[in-house]
Every structure is written in structure tokens, then in C-alpha cells.
Design a protein around this motif. Sequence first.
Motif, PDB file in Angstrom:
ATOM      1  N   GLU A 175       0.809  -1.211   0.000  1.00 22.01           N
ATOM      2  CA  GLU A 175       0.000   0.000   0.000  1.00 22.01           C
ATOM      3  C   GLU A 175       0.847   1.268   0.000  1.00 22.01           C
ATOM      4  O   GLU A 175       0.366   2.347  -0.334  1.00 22.01           O
ATOM      5  CB  GLU A 175      -0.920   0.020   1.214  1.00 22.01           C
ATOM      6  N   TYR A 176       2.138   1.131   0.369  1.00 26.89           N
ATOM      7  CA  TYR A 176       3.033   2.286   0.382  1.00 26.89           C
ATOM      8  C   TYR A 176       3.846   2.396  -0.902  1.00 26.89           C
ATOM      9  O   TYR A 176       4.442   3.431  -1.175  1.00 26.89           O
ATOM     10  CB  TYR A 176       3.996   2.193   1.569  1.00 26.89           C
ATOM     11  N   PHE A 177       3.877   1.324  -1.667  1.00 26.07           N
ATOM     12  CA  PHE A 177       4.644   1.321  -2.903  1.00 26.07           C
ATOM     13  C   PHE A 177       3.786   1.796  -4.069  1.00 26.07           C
ATOM     14  O   PHE A 177       2.572   1.594  -4.097  1.00 26.07           O
ATOM     15  CB  PHE A 177       5.158  -0.088  -3.227  1.00 26.07           C
ATOM     16  N   ARG A 178       4.432   2.408  -5.031  1.00 20.71           N
ATOM     17  CA  ARG A 178       3.747   2.803  -6.267  1.00 20.71           C
ATOM     18  C   ARG A 178       3.995   1.735  -7.328  1.00 20.71           C
ATOM     19  O   ARG A 178       4.776   0.818  -7.131  1.00 20.71           O
ATOM     20  CB  ARG A 178       4.270   4.156  -6.753  1.00 20.71           C
ATOM     21  N   ASP A 179       3.327   1.885  -8.475  1.00 22.01           N
ATOM     22  CA  ASP A 179       3.603   0.981  -9.582  1.00 22.01           C
ATOM     23  C   ASP A 179       5.083   1.087  -9.927  1.00 22.01           C
ATOM     24  O   ASP A 179       5.668   2.174  -9.927  1.00 22.01           O
ATOM     25  CB  ASP A 179       2.756   1.356 -10.801  1.00 22.01           C
ATOM     26  N   GLY A 180       5.686  -0.050 -10.207  1.00 21.62           N
ATOM     27  CA  GLY A 180       7.103  -0.050 -10.548  1.00 21.62           C
ATOM     28  C   GLY A 180       7.981  -0.574  -9.428  1.00 21.62           C
ATOM     29  O   GLY A 180       9.205  -0.594  -9.545  1.00 21.62           O
ATOM     30  N   ILE A 181       7.353  -1.034  -8.317  1.00 22.40           N
ATOM     31  CA  ILE A 181       8.094  -1.627  -7.205  1.00 22.40           C
ATOM     32  C   ILE A 181       7.418  -2.942  -6.838  1.00 22.40           C
ATOM     33  O   ILE A 181       6.223  -2.974  -6.582  1.00 22.40           O
ATOM     34  CB  ILE A 181       8.116  -0.711  -5.964  1.00 22.40           C
ATOM     35  N   ARG A 182       8.193  -4.025  -6.780  1.00 21.28           N
ATOM     36  CA  ARG A 182       7.648  -5.321  -6.426  1.00 21.28           C
ATOM     37  C   ARG A 182       8.565  -6.030  -5.439  1.00 21.28           C
ATOM     38  O   ARG A 182       9.756  -6.188  -5.692  1.00 21.28           O
ATOM     39  CB  ARG A 182       7.473  -6.196  -7.677  1.00 21.28           C
ATOM     40  N   LEU A 183       8.008  -6.483  -4.320  1.00 23.56           N
ATOM     41  CA  LEU A 183       8.766  -7.295  -3.386  1.00 23.56           C
ATOM     42  C   LEU A 183       9.008  -8.663  -4.001  1.00 23.56           C
ATOM     43  O   LEU A 183       8.111  -9.244  -4.617  1.00 23.56           O
ATOM     44  CB  LEU A 183       7.996  -7.454  -2.081  1.00 23.56           C
ATOM     45  N   VAL A 184      10.229  -9.173  -3.824  1.00 22.39           N
ATOM     46  CA  VAL A 184      10.592 -10.462  -4.402  1.00 22.39           C
ATOM     47  C   VAL A 184      10.809 -11.508  -3.312  1.00 22.39           C
ATOM     48  O   VAL A 184      10.238 -12.598  -3.354  1.00 22.39           O
ATOM     49  CB  VAL A 184      11.870 -10.340  -5.261  1.00 22.39           C
ATOM     50  N   ALA A 185      11.655 -11.188  -2.330  1.00 22.60           N
ATOM     51  CA  ALA A 185      11.995 -12.166  -1.303  1.00 22.60           C
ATOM     52  C   ALA A 185      12.494 -11.444  -0.061  1.00 22.60           C
ATOM     53  O   ALA A 185      12.768 -10.239  -0.087  1.00 22.60           O
ATOM     54  CB  ALA A 185      13.058 -13.135  -1.824  1.00 22.60           C
ATOM     55  N   VAL A 186      12.612 -12.194   1.024  1.00 21.17           N
ATOM     56  CA  VAL A 186      13.166 -11.665   2.268  1.00 21.17           C
ATOM     57  C   VAL A 186      14.268 -12.614   2.732  1.00 21.17           C
ATOM     58  O   VAL A 186      14.043 -13.824   2.871  1.00 21.17           O
ATOM     59  CB  VAL A 186      12.091 -11.541   3.366  1.00 21.17           C
ATOM     60  N   ASN A 187      15.449 -12.061   2.942  1.00 21.63           N
ATOM     61  CA  ASN A 187      16.590 -12.835   3.425  1.00 21.63           C
ATOM     62  C   ASN A 187      16.644 -12.697   4.944  1.00 21.63           C
ATOM     63  O   ASN A 187      16.924 -11.626   5.469  1.00 21.63           O
ATOM     64  CB  ASN A 187      17.880 -12.318   2.780  1.00 21.63           C
ATOM     65  N   HIS A 188      16.376 -13.800   5.637  1.00 18.56           N
ATOM     66  CA  HIS A 188      16.348 -13.789   7.099  1.00 18.56           C
ATOM     67  C   HIS A 188      17.721 -14.078   7.714  1.00 18.56           C
ATOM     68  O   HIS A 188      17.844 -14.186   8.920  1.00 18.56           O
ATOM     69  CB  HIS A 188      15.338 -14.805   7.625  1.00 18.56           C
ATOM     70  N   GLY A 189      18.736 -14.231   6.862  1.00 17.90           N
ATOM     71  CA  GLY A 189      20.079 -14.537   7.351  1.00 17.90           C
ATOM     72  C   GLY A 189      20.436 -15.987   7.116  1.00 17.90           C
ATOM     73  O   GLY A 189      21.396 -16.307   6.432  1.00 17.90           O
TER      74      GLY A 189
END
Length: 226
Positions: A175-189
Motif C-alpha cells: 500500500e506504500y509502494f507505487r507501480d514499478g516496485i515489487r517485493l521479491v523475497a526476504v533474506n532472514h540470514g
Amino acid sequence: MYVVIAGGGKIGEYLAGVLLDDGNDVALIEKSEVIAKRLSENLQGSVLIINGDACETTIQESAGVHRADVFVAITGRDEDNLAACEIADRLYRVPRCVARVNSPKNLRIFRRLGIECISSTSMIARMIQEEATMGSMTVAVALTNDDLALESIMAPRTFKRNSSETGVLALDLDEYFRDGIRLVAVNHGDDIEVVGSETRIMPGDHVILAADTDKLDIARRVIKGL
């Protein structure tokens, strides 16, 4: 901006030169007296050369690390880079500590300790020049061209607007991102999780996203504001 660099070899000298050319203040710590002398002769601008071991607190104090905006450990020894960054981060609370990692097998160790690490010297220079004001975030570009970037941005170690204990649901950031930004993955370490409906971002995680290059600042502000 005031930057303290540990390691005055060819890479350290190059990085110092880039930062000085851009009008920054630099302190450079070098263990070799011969190299330190050469640096004092070659580098021009607002630079302080310290002959000593950056893993010693007294040497870091002599370099003014307590007022540094960024600390960079760029020696040829990963163990020295790790120790120097730990001192600057935990003892002197330098807002941003970046380490050069010479051996890829050591990357996990640095990341688990929350130390920003990268192997490309030119990328370190660009990261400091363009993003030193971004606090706890890191940019480790895996794929970049003029229009698109795949980046890993480190979440703050302590969340300001969300619970540091439960984290934040990754998809809630949309909801805070605009078009052109996509989350791909999260590196937890210890593992990397492709973003799904239950993926949570915890303090110190590396959020991997794809974005139009002109939208990167938006992504960074959102992650910084967690």
C-alpha cells in the motif's frame, strides 16, 4: 559527510580519492607505516591519515570515529574488517558500517551480525555517495541497468512504527509502494523466503525487491520507516 576508512591499500586509496573528489571529509587508517606515508603524499583534500590498527579502539578514536557518518572496513583480511566494523558499530554507534568481504564464504557471517557487506569497491563508493543518509539500509545490487534494479535493502535493526518482536507482514508494504516496485523475497540470514501471504519482515532482514530505478528512493524510504 565524514567517512572513516580502515585499510589504505589500492582499494582504500581509490575509495578515499572518490570521496575526497566529491568534497567529503575522510580519515584513513592504515597499519603499514610505508603505505600511510605514501597516502599522505598522494591524497589531496580534507583527509586525515592514521598509522595504526583499525581493530584497536584508541586508533579509531584518533580517527574521530565517534563523529563519523560512515565507517568502511576495506582491508584484505575479512577478520580485520569484521572486528573493525563491530567496534565502530557497537562501541561508537556509527550510523553506517560497511565492510568489504574478500571471501564469499564469509558473507553469511557478516550478514548474521548485521554488518553491511559487499565485494565491489566501485559499488561501495556509489553506495556511500548516493545513500549514506539512508541509515541502516544496505544496497547490494545483483542486477542493474538504466531502467531496472534488483536490490537488497536491509531493514532497520529496531523498528520505529512496527513491533520489533512480531515484525511486519511483507505484503502490507504494497500500500506504500507505487507501480514499478515489487517485493521479491526476504533474506532472514539463514534462509531466503520468496514473498508469500505469510512472509514477515523482521529487524535486520534484507528485503529483496525489483524496482524501476526512478522509484528506488520510494522503496528505501518505506523500508527505512518500518
